[in-house]
Design a protein around this motif. Sequence first.
Motif, short mmCIF file in Angstrom:
data_model
loop_
_atom_site.label_atom_id
_atom_site.label_comp_id
_atom_site.label_asym_id
_atom_site.label_seq_id
_atom_site.Cartn_x
_atom_site.Cartn_y
_atom_site.Cartn_z
N TYR A 11 0.86 -1.17 0.00
CA TYR A 11 0.00 0.00 0.00
C TYR A 11 0.90 1.22 0.00
CZ TYR A 11 -3.47 3.40 1.59
OH TYR A 11 -4.28 4.49 1.71
N THR A 12 0.87 1.99 -1.07
CA THR A 12 1.72 3.16 -1.24
C THR A 12 0.89 4.42 -1.11
OG1 THR A 12 3.19 1.93 -2.73
CG2 THR A 12 3.32 4.33 -2.81
N VAL A 13 1.31 5.31 -0.21
CA VAL A 13 0.65 6.59 0.01
C VAL A 13 1.51 7.69 -0.58
CG1 VAL A 13 -0.23 8.17 1.76
CG2 VAL A 13 -0.42 5.71 2.11
N GLU A 14 0.87 8.72 -1.13
CA GLU A 14 1.56 9.82 -1.81
C GLU A 14 2.47 9.26 -2.91
OE1 GLU A 14 3.28 12.49 1.10
OE2 GLU A 14 1.33 12.91 1.96
N ALA A 15 1.85 8.49 -3.76
CA ALA A 15 2.58 7.77 -4.81
C ALA A 15 3.29 8.71 -5.78
CB ALA A 15 1.61 6.87 -5.58
N GLU A 16 2.88 9.97 -5.83
CA GLU A 16 3.53 10.92 -6.74
C GLU A 16 4.97 11.20 -6.35
OE1 GLU A 16 2.46 13.52 -3.35
OE2 GLU A 16 1.47 11.85 -4.34
N GLN A 17 5.36 10.82 -5.14
CA GLN A 17 6.73 11.02 -4.69
C GLN A 17 7.63 9.82 -5.01
OE1 GLN A 17 7.01 12.54 -0.67
NE2 GLN A 17 5.00 13.51 -0.86
N ASP A 42 -3.56 8.44 -2.77
CA ASP A 42 -3.22 9.80 -2.36
C ASP A 42 -2.31 10.50 -3.36
OD1 ASP A 42 -3.02 12.13 -0.94
OD2 ASP A 42 -1.84 11.30 0.72
N PHE A 43 -2.73 10.51 -4.60
CA PHE A 43 -2.08 11.33 -5.62
C PHE A 43 -3.18 11.96 -6.46
CE2 PHE A 43 -2.46 7.12 -7.29
CZ PHE A 43 -2.75 7.25 -8.62
N HIS A 44 -2.92 13.19 -6.92
CA HIS A 44 -4.01 14.02 -7.44
C HIS A 44 -3.58 14.77 -8.70
CE1 HIS A 44 -5.97 13.41 -3.52
NE2 HIS A 44 -4.73 13.42 -3.08
N GLY A 45 -4.52 14.93 -9.61
CA GLY A 45 -4.31 15.73 -10.79
C GLY A 45 -3.57 14.99 -11.90
N GLU A 48 0.49 14.41 -11.38
CA GLU A 48 0.84 13.34 -10.46
C GLU A 48 0.46 11.97 -11.03
OE1 GLU A 48 0.58 16.05 -6.42
OE2 GLU A 48 -0.60 14.21 -6.49
N LEU A 49 -0.68 11.88 -11.71
CA LEU A 49 -1.06 10.62 -12.36
C LEU A 49 -0.03 10.24 -13.42
CD1 LEU A 49 -2.97 8.26 -12.93
CD2 LEU A 49 -4.24 9.78 -14.47
N ALA A 50 0.41 11.19 -14.21
CA ALA A 50 1.41 10.91 -15.24
C ALA A 50 2.71 10.41 -14.61
CB ALA A 50 1.68 12.15 -16.09
N HIS A 51 3.11 11.02 -13.52
CA HIS A 51 4.33 10.58 -12.83
C HIS A 51 4.19 9.15 -12.32
CE1 HIS A 51 7.99 10.66 -10.49
NE2 HIS A 51 7.28 10.14 -9.49
N VAL A 52 3.06 8.86 -11.67
CA VAL A 52 2.84 7.50 -11.15
C VAL A 52 2.84 6.48 -12.29
CG1 VAL A 52 1.12 6.01 -10.02
CG2 VAL A 52 1.66 8.27 -9.06
#
Length: 159
Positions: A11-17, A42-45, A48-52
């Motif tokens: 379970y990964t939180v703040e996946a954009e990081q 917990d990633f938004h917009g 951040e989706l593109a980064h994930v």
Amino acid sequence: GDKVFQYPLLYTVEAEQMSLDVIEVQYLREWLRRGGFWILDDFHGVYELAHVRNEIDKIGDFHFETLTPTHPIFHTVFDIDEIIRVPHIGNQIHAECGPPCLRSYVLLAESENGAILLLHNNDFGDGMEHADAPELPALQEEAPSLLLRDLWKVLRGVG
């Protein structure tokens, strides 16, 4: 490292990081091949989706399906007719998001043995951690049961 193989669920939180190195990619690829189930939350917009998605693409070529309330995963244990948005504590909206962040998306990619579930524009972690916080919407109290229901569906291959 190889300790990842001791766990059937990540379970990964703040996946954009997330920034996966070559070794992590190798372990995650093998872990998913062995049947791992990975939830990213917990990633938004769009950025951040593109980064994930770019980080996940390092692991393999996954094809994500955007789930709608008609998908069987939402009718396994409970009948869920609406995908709720579990906002950040305090209902914060990311500056880059604007109105598109007001809609949540659940994306699923199933590989031969494993699966990846993306909880985009959502914060189920806060929903579980702060379910009794008065500043959160009443529906946020459903976050734990929604997440566990989805886990059960994917892990058991029900439906």
